[in-house]
Structure formats: structure tokens, C-alpha cells
Design a protein around this motif. Structure first.
Motif, PDB file in Angstrom:
ATOM      1  N   ASN A   1      -1.690  53.026   2.976  1.00 15.42           N
ATOM      2  CA  ASN A   1      -1.645  53.883   4.162  1.00 15.42           C
ATOM      3  C   ASN A   1      -0.202  54.314   4.413  1.00 15.42           C
ATOM      4  O   ASN A   1       0.612  53.530   4.898  1.00 15.42           O
ATOM      5  CB  ASN A   1      -2.191  53.120   5.376  1.00 15.42           C
ATOM      6  CG  ASN A   1      -2.325  54.001   6.607  1.00 15.42           C
ATOM      7  OD1 ASN A   1      -1.545  54.924   6.817  1.00 15.42           O
ATOM      8  ND2 ASN A   1      -3.316  53.701   7.429  1.00 15.42           N
TER       9      ASN A   1
ATOM     10  N   TYR B   1       5.620  62.968   4.108  1.00 19.59           N
ATOM     11  CA  TYR B   1       6.374  62.062   4.980  1.00 19.59           C
ATOM     12  C   TYR B   1       7.876  62.164   4.751  1.00 19.59           C
ATOM     13  O   TYR B   1       8.660  61.556   5.483  1.00 19.59           O
ATOM     14  CB  TYR B   1       5.903  60.617   4.794  1.00 19.59           C
ATOM     15  CG  TYR B   1       4.607  60.348   5.524  1.00 19.59           C
ATOM     16  CD1 TYR B   1       4.607  59.900   6.838  1.00 19.59           C
ATOM     17  CD2 TYR B   1       3.380  60.582   4.909  1.00 19.59           C
ATOM     18  CE1 TYR B   1       3.421  59.673   7.518  1.00 19.59           C
ATOM     19  CE2 TYR B   1       2.189  60.365   5.575  1.00 19.59           C
ATOM     20  CZ  TYR B   1       2.219  59.909   6.884  1.00 19.59           C
ATOM     21  OH  TYR B   1       1.045  59.703   7.558  1.00 19.59           O
TER      22      TYR B   1
ATOM     23  N   THR C   1       5.652  54.104  10.004  1.00 17.94           N
ATOM     24  CA  THR C   1       5.860  53.469  11.315  1.00 17.94           C
ATOM     25  C   THR C   1       6.704  52.213  11.165  1.00 17.94           C
ATOM     26  O   THR C   1       7.616  51.958  11.966  1.00 17.94           O
ATOM     27  CB  THR C   1       4.504  53.112  11.957  1.00 17.94           C
ATOM     28  OG1 THR C   1       3.699  54.289  12.040  1.00 17.94           O
ATOM     29  CG2 THR C   1       4.699  52.534  13.343  1.00 17.94           C
TER      30      THR C   1
ATOM     31  N   ASP D   1       1.104  56.241   6.621  1.00 18.09           N
ATOM     32  CA  ASP D   1       1.495  56.297   8.030  1.00 18.09           C
ATOM     33  C   ASP D   1       1.989  54.939   8.517  1.00 18.09           C
ATOM     34  O   ASP D   1       2.930  54.850   9.314  1.00 18.09           O
ATOM     35  CB  ASP D   1       0.312  56.768   8.872  1.00 18.09           C
ATOM     36  CG  ASP D   1       0.747  57.258  10.238  1.00 18.09           C
ATOM     37  OD1 ASP D   1       1.779  57.952  10.312  1.00 18.09           O
ATOM     38  OD2 ASP D   1       0.072  56.923  11.228  1.00 18.09           O
TER      39      ASP D   1
END
Length: 711
Positions: free
Chosen positions: A604, A638, A610, A606
Motif C-alpha cells: 500500500n 507519490y 504517511t 499510501d
């Protein structure tokens, strides 16, 4: 609170025990009164942490509390109700209380009975500060439910005078509770009552003082309470078991006699009613004297039996059972009033007489039920003591010690008296540490006391000692899972409370393959994640804080929970909990949650992004770069984060770091000409003219190559 644990007698309600223990405070007493099975769950998880904690209980408290919870001592309080007064007299008790509708009232009554002064309230706010219904750590707490109940238009909401001035939100239930506390204090004016609660509702009759001032004034000397209590118990005349059993046997015999009379009376009333309904020539009767002699004789016999039922010998039984038949007696009295009016008209004699017989049959049904229940309970208690006495006599003879001890332990276990079985099992383990039966019983008791690891250890050893034990262990697990499924109280509308979540999670911890619990957890995970995502989108994540906390704690502590749901769902709960912590400013906690989520969804991007932002915020640039690069590796889009970081660094004057960030972004997306230009701008700002010129040159070349050819 830790400052006064050895300098005052601490009496806590059952629900607050986990919160006190979390602060390093072990109360001297906890009180418990509620008859619901769920009551035991307030203290179940604290069973392995207590030391020298005594239980003060009402006689109607759910048996799980005093049969499973390992209190050092149990003190029973009895009110003036007939059945409690009767038990108290057989135990040679000298004090009856006015009763307690909550544990707080029992706390106050117990403190008064022990002669305490001052009596200090702590945490008795009787209101809902910040929508909290209990202190942090309380098992059955459900703040979400409180928010619903304290709506502006809710008729149950009341505003009470605050202990610190102003008004505080409360409920009619708390108002009644406060009034009862004030009544008890007014009826016992001797002690000095102090309210040291921070915030909450004012309680009339108390002096309001800050807790620190109370500690300074009244809690300066160590009182050595456990040893004083031990000495007091040794010096006291404990209850006379012989007198208790004698009273119970008398009640049993009298109840049997009364039941026979009631049954005869019931059959006779049925006979009279049947006779009336089967005869067609009684319609003209206007009084009993107009009825056939046979019927008159039956009525006379019924009246004699009725007098026998209510004679002196049986009167105390009816008084003891009065509360159990109260509603039926009220209904009967209402019917009798209507029948009496009807009977004033002679032509309605047979109708009123028939209705009265039907009334008596209805009342008799209630009488027979309550007598049968009472007789069953008496017989159960008497038989328990009789069998216990027989086994204890065998043990006193010191022959076949292991066999007799095992018989006693098994007897206690099968009757649910786990606290009594526990010390016997410890003796048996000392004699034979490899006994499969003893290991199984020990594991089952540990499980009921929420000692999970200890329970698993005993079960493992039991199965190693005897493979046949595997079946018993499985049956026990399923049974316990069933208990917690029932405690979860799942309704058809599938609206879950936090209590439901906790009970389901506990059930799956005991029984990992319980089909009903697994099914509910699967549905619950999907439902809760939908609700959480909705709250995130609307910016109201605090509204689902308790849900996220329950799931986070469950996934952290309960190895059987995660296999019930998908990896994406597990990661979702960890991630959203991290977002909640981030909002609260807990960067370290948020990072740990993101890393936990990554274990279940390692692809993942994301989550990596983060986590990278959190690492950068915590000045851990090495890990930040590693995680951001991983995010870009999984999804090139990203790389924009490198550009954003470069922009921020440039604005703060960290030009070299800005260049490094832009370069990382350009490596990921070499077609992004704008990044090259920003690199050139940084070199120019830094006075590195040659480097800036080279960067701009490459920008120009790439720009020209990107243009369509001229025609």
C-alpha cells in the motif's frame, strides 16, 4: 489516589476496579449489587491483579461475582426486605440496611457501618463531563451511547447544580441516585461527609474540598488496614452454619407442607369450576345456599384449605415470598374489586362466583410457581452443604487424601463455586502436578478469571497428560464462547454497542472457531469501517474514537481476532487509529499504527507515504527517505511528495535539502521538467551559477524535445 492507598479505607464500586488498579491503587473493598450476569465482566479482567481486596455484596448480586471473583473476604449486606431479613436472622446478623439501588449507596452504607469519618467522595460526579459515563479503563463504559442519551431534546436529560458552580448535564437516574445519597447522609448525621470529586453535581450535606487538601488534612498516617481487618475477623463470632441449615430445613419442610395444601386447594377449585360449567341448572342460583349440597361441601372444604394456607405456620413463608407474588396479588385484588361490584346484583351471582374461581386459579398458579422455585432453591442449598460436609469429614480422616480432595474440587467446580475449588486444586497440583483432570479444572477457572495465558498453559498440559482432554477443552471453549455471545446481546437490527464489541472479542479469544461470533465479527468489521470512513470524510473522527480504540486494543491483545477479518480490514483499523492519534498530536503512536497496518498490506503506497511524513516530522530522515522511496516504487505518482517537500524546504531556506528532495522526485519521474527548473532555481539561489546554468540547459533541451516537429 496512590498517595492515600495505605492511609485510608478505600471502598470502590465494582466498575471502577480496573481504573483503580491501573493507577496502582488496590481498594480494600469493592461493592457489587447488580443481578445481571454481565456484572461480573466489570471485574473479570482484574481477577489476576488483586491482593487483599474484599467484596461487599447484596444477596441478589449475580452469583458469578462471588463464585468466580477471588476476593479475600465476602461481606453480605441485608436490607429490611422480608427474605433478606429472614436470611440475616438465621446468620445471626445484627444490622439491616435501608437497601441500596446502586453500588455508590452501598459504599456509603458500608462506610457508615464501619464507623468511618470523614467519609470522602472521589469520582462521584453524578453527571457526564465531556460525555464520559465512567472513568478511563472501566470495562462497560460506552461514551457513544451517552452522547445519544444527552441530546438537547431528550426528556431524560436534567441540569444539576455543579460542585464548582454553574450547571452540569445529568439524567433523571443520577438525580434519583443523588437524592438517595442525600437521604442516607441526612439519616446518619454522625460522620463528616466530604465531596472531593473534581467537577460533577453538588451533593447536599457534603463539604466540598480539593482532593489534595483532603489528603493533607486527613490522610497523613498509615493505618495497616489489611492486618486490622484480619484481626477483627479472627476475634468476631462468625455466622452459625448449623443455625442457618436448621432454618433452611424448617423452611423446606414448611414449604413442602404448604405446597401440598396449595395443590389440594387448586384441584378443588378446578373441580368446583368444572362442576358449575358442566351443570346447566345452576343459573338460577343467587347465593351459595342455592347451590347443590355436593357443591356447597366442596366450597366449604376450599375455604378450610384457604385458612390452612394462611395460618400462622405458613405466614412467614408468604412474607418471605411476598415480593415474588406482588404483581399477581395486585392483579388479583383489581379483579376482586370488579367481582365484588358484580356480586352486589343477585342475578349476577353465578357470573361473579365463576369469575372469582377463575381469579383464584390465576393467583394459585403464581403461588405454585413461586413455592416450587423456593423449594428447589432451598433443596439445592441444603444438599450442597450436606454433600460438602460429607466430603470434608472424609478429608479430616486423612485417608485417601488425593482422592477426597479431588472429589471436593470436582464438587465445587460442577456447582460453579470456582473460588472454593481454586485452593483445593492448588493442593492437588502440589500432590500430583500431572493430573489431567486437575490441570483442566485449573485451566477452566483461570479462563473464567480472564487469566488467558495461564489458562492456555493449563489446557496445554492437560492435553499432554491425556489426549482425551482435547475434547473437554474444546467443549469448554465453545460453552464459554456461547456465554460471551449471549452477553454481547446482538439484536436483529445489528446496531452494535461498544459493550457488544468487547464481549464478541472476548468470546473469540476463548473460542477461535465459534461460528456465530465469527459471523458477527465479520459483519461488524465491515459496518464499523464504513462508519469510520464516513466520519473521516466529514471530519468527525472523534465521534468514532471509542470504536477505533476497542478495535485497536482487540487487535493488539487478542490473537484470535485478526484471523476473523481480511488483511485490508485489519490494516484499515490500524491506519484509522493512527490517524486519530495523529490528530491528537501523538506522532509516535500514529507511526506505530501505520507500521502495524503495513504488516498486513505491505503493497500500500499510501501507508508508506504517511509513514514517511511521520518519520520526517520526527526528524528521522533516513527512515523517512526509505519509506517515501518505497511509496514511489509502488506508485510513481507519490513522487509529488518529494516536490512538495522540496518546496517547503526552499521556503524555509534549507536550499541544499530542497535540491536533494527535488532530485529524488526527478529520479522517480524524469519527464517532470518543472523539477529540473526548480533544481536550477535552487542552485541560482545558492550562488552555484555553473550548476544552475547546467540545469537550465537540460530543461531547455528537454522542453525542445517535447515540442511537436514543425511542418
Amino acid at each position: 489516589m496512590p498517595k492515600i492507598k495505605d492511609k485510608a479505607i478505600i471502598i470502590g464500586v465494582d466498575a471502577v476496579l480496573p481504573a483503580l488498579l491501573a493507577q496502582g491503587v488496590s481498594p480494600h473493598f469493592i461493592t457489587s449489587i447488580d443481578p445481571q450476569k454481565l456484572t461480573y465482566e466489570k471485574i473479570a479482567d482484574s481477577a489476576d491483579q488483586i491482593k487483599d481486596v474484599s467484596l461487599i455484596a447484596a444477596p441478589y448480586v449475580t452469583p458469578e461475582v462471588h463464585k468466580i471473583f477471588p476476593a479475600s473476604n465476602i461481606f453480605w449486606t441485608f436490607s429490611t426486605k422480608s427474605i433478606e431479613s429472614w436470611i440475616n436472622s438465621m446468620l445471626e446478623g445484627k444490622i439491616l440496611t435501608s437497601g441500596a439501588s446502586t453500588c455508590a449507596h452501598l459504599n456509603l452504607t458500608a462506610a457508615i457501618m464501619m464507623g468511618c469519618s470523614p467519609i470522602i467522595y472521589i469520582g462521584q460526579d453524578l453527571a457526564f463531563p465531556e460525555y464520559r459515563d465512567h472513568a478511563a479503563g472501566v470495562v462497560l463504559s460506552d461514551p457513544d451511547q451517552i452522547k445519544k442519551e444527552l441530546g438537547v431534546t431528550n426528556q431524560n436529560t436534567v441540569w444539576l447544580d455543579g460542585v464548582s458552580g454553574g450547571k452540569v448535564p445529568s439524567t433523571r437516574g443520577f438525580l434519583s441516585m443523588r437524592n438517595h445519597l442525600e437521604h442516607i447522609m441526612a439519616s446518619n448525621p454522625g460522620p463528616h461527609y466530604i465531596n472531593a470529586t473534581e467537577g460533577g453535581a453538588h451533593i447536599a450535606g457534603t463539604e466540598v474540598l480539593p482532593l489534595q487538601e483532603v489528603i493533607d488534612r486527613y490522610c497523613s498516617e498509615t493505618i495497616e488496614f489489611p492486618s486490622r481487618l484480619h484481626t477483627a475477623l479472627q476475634d468476631s463470632n462468625l455466622s452459625n452454619t448449623k443455625k442457618l441449615l436448621s432454618g433452611l430445613n424448617k423452611a423446606l419442610n414448611d414449604t413442602k407442607s404448604l405446597s401440598k395444601t396449595v395443590n389440594k386447594y387448586d384441584k378443588l377449585i378446578h373441580s368446583i369450576l368444572h362442576y358449575i360449567r358442566s351443570e346447566n341448572n345452576n343459573g338460577a342460583a343467587r347465593s351459595v345456599s342455592d347451590l347443590p349440597i355436593l357443591l356447597q361441601n366442596k366450597i366449604s372444604n376450599a375455604e378450610s384449605l384457604e385458612k390452612k394456607m394462611d395460618n400462622r405456620k405458613h405466614l412467614y413463608i408468604w412474607q418471605i415470598l411476598g415480593e415474588g407474588t406482588m404483581e399477581d396479588v395486585k392483579k388479583s385484588e383489581c379483579s376482586l374489586h370488579e367481582i365484588t361490584i358484580l356480586a352486589k346484583q343477585p342475578e349476577n351471582f353465578m357470573l361473579s362466583f365463576t369469575k372469582n374461581l377463575e381469579r383464584l386459579l390465576s393467583l394459585n398458579k403464581a403461588r405454585k410457581n413461586i413455592l416450587a422455585m423456593f423449594q428447589h432453591r432451598l433443596l439445592h442449598i441444603i444438599n450442597f452443604h450436606r454433600k460438602e460436609k460429607i466430603i470434608l469429614k472424609k478429608i479430616e480422616q486423612k485417608k485417601n487424601m488425593e482422592q477426597n480432595l479431588f472429589e471436593l474440587a470436582q464438587f465445587y467446580f460442577e456447582t460453579g463455586n470456582l473460588v472454593l475449588a481454586q485452593p483445593v486444586l492448588e493442593k492437588l497440583l502440589a500432590l500430583n502436578p500431572d493430573s489431567a483432570e486437575v490441570l483442566f479444572y485449573s485451566g477452566a477457572i483461570a479462563a473464567r478469571q480472564s487469566k488467558f495465558e495461564e489458562s492456555e498453559g493449563y489446557f496445554q498440559k492437560a492435553q499432554e497428560a491425556d489426549t482425551a482432554m482435547s475434547k473437554r477443552v474444546l467443549e469448554f471453549r465453545r460453552g464459554l464462547g456461547g456465554i460471551y455471545f449471549d452477553l454481547a446481546g446482538i439484536q436483529e437490527d445489528k446496531i452494535y454497542s461498544n459493550l457488544s464489541r468487547k464481549m464478541l472479542f472476548k468470546g473469540i479469544r476463548y473460542c477461535s472457531n465459534h461460528p456465530k461470533i465469527k459471523q458477527e465479527i465479520i459483519y461488524l468489521a465491515e459496518s464499523d469501517l464504513t462508519r469510520i470512513k464516513s466520519a473521516l470524510e466529514s471530519g468527525t473522527i472523534n465521534d468514532v474514537e471509542t470504536i477505533l480504540t476497542v478495535w485497536h486494543k482487540g487487535l493488539e491483545e487478542n490473537k484470535n481476532l485478526a484471523p476473523c477479518i481480511t488483511d485490508d480490514q485489519i490494516a484499515g483499523f490500524h491506519r484509522h487509529y493512527g490517524e486519530l492519534l495523529l490528530k491528537k498530536g501523538d506522532l509516535d503512536g500514529a507511526l506505530k499504527s501505520m507500521q502495524a497496518a503495513l504488516k498486513f498490506t505491505p503493497d500500500n503506497p499510501d501507508l508508506y507515504a504517511t509513514a514517511a511524513e511521520l518519520f520526517f516530522a520526527m526528524q528521522d530522515f533516513t527512515n523517512g527517505i526509505t519509506h517515501l522511496n518505497k511509496a514511489v516504487e509502488l506508485d510513481r505518482s507519490y513522487a509529488i511528495l518529494w516536490e512538495n517537500m522540496g518546496d517547503h524546504l526552499l521556503q524555509t531556506g534549507e536550499i541544499n535539502d530542497a535540491i536533494a528532495a527535488y532530485e529524488q522526485g526527478f529520479i522517480a519521474i524524469p519527464e517532470n521538467i518543472n523539477l529540473l527548473k526548480k533544481i536550477g532555481d535552487c542552485y541560482l539561489e545558492n550562488g552555484q551559477l555553473e550548476a544552475a546554468r547546467e540545469a537550465y540547459k537540460i530543461v531547455k533541451e528537454k522542453y525542445e524535445l517535447a515540442q511537436p516537429p514543425r511542418t
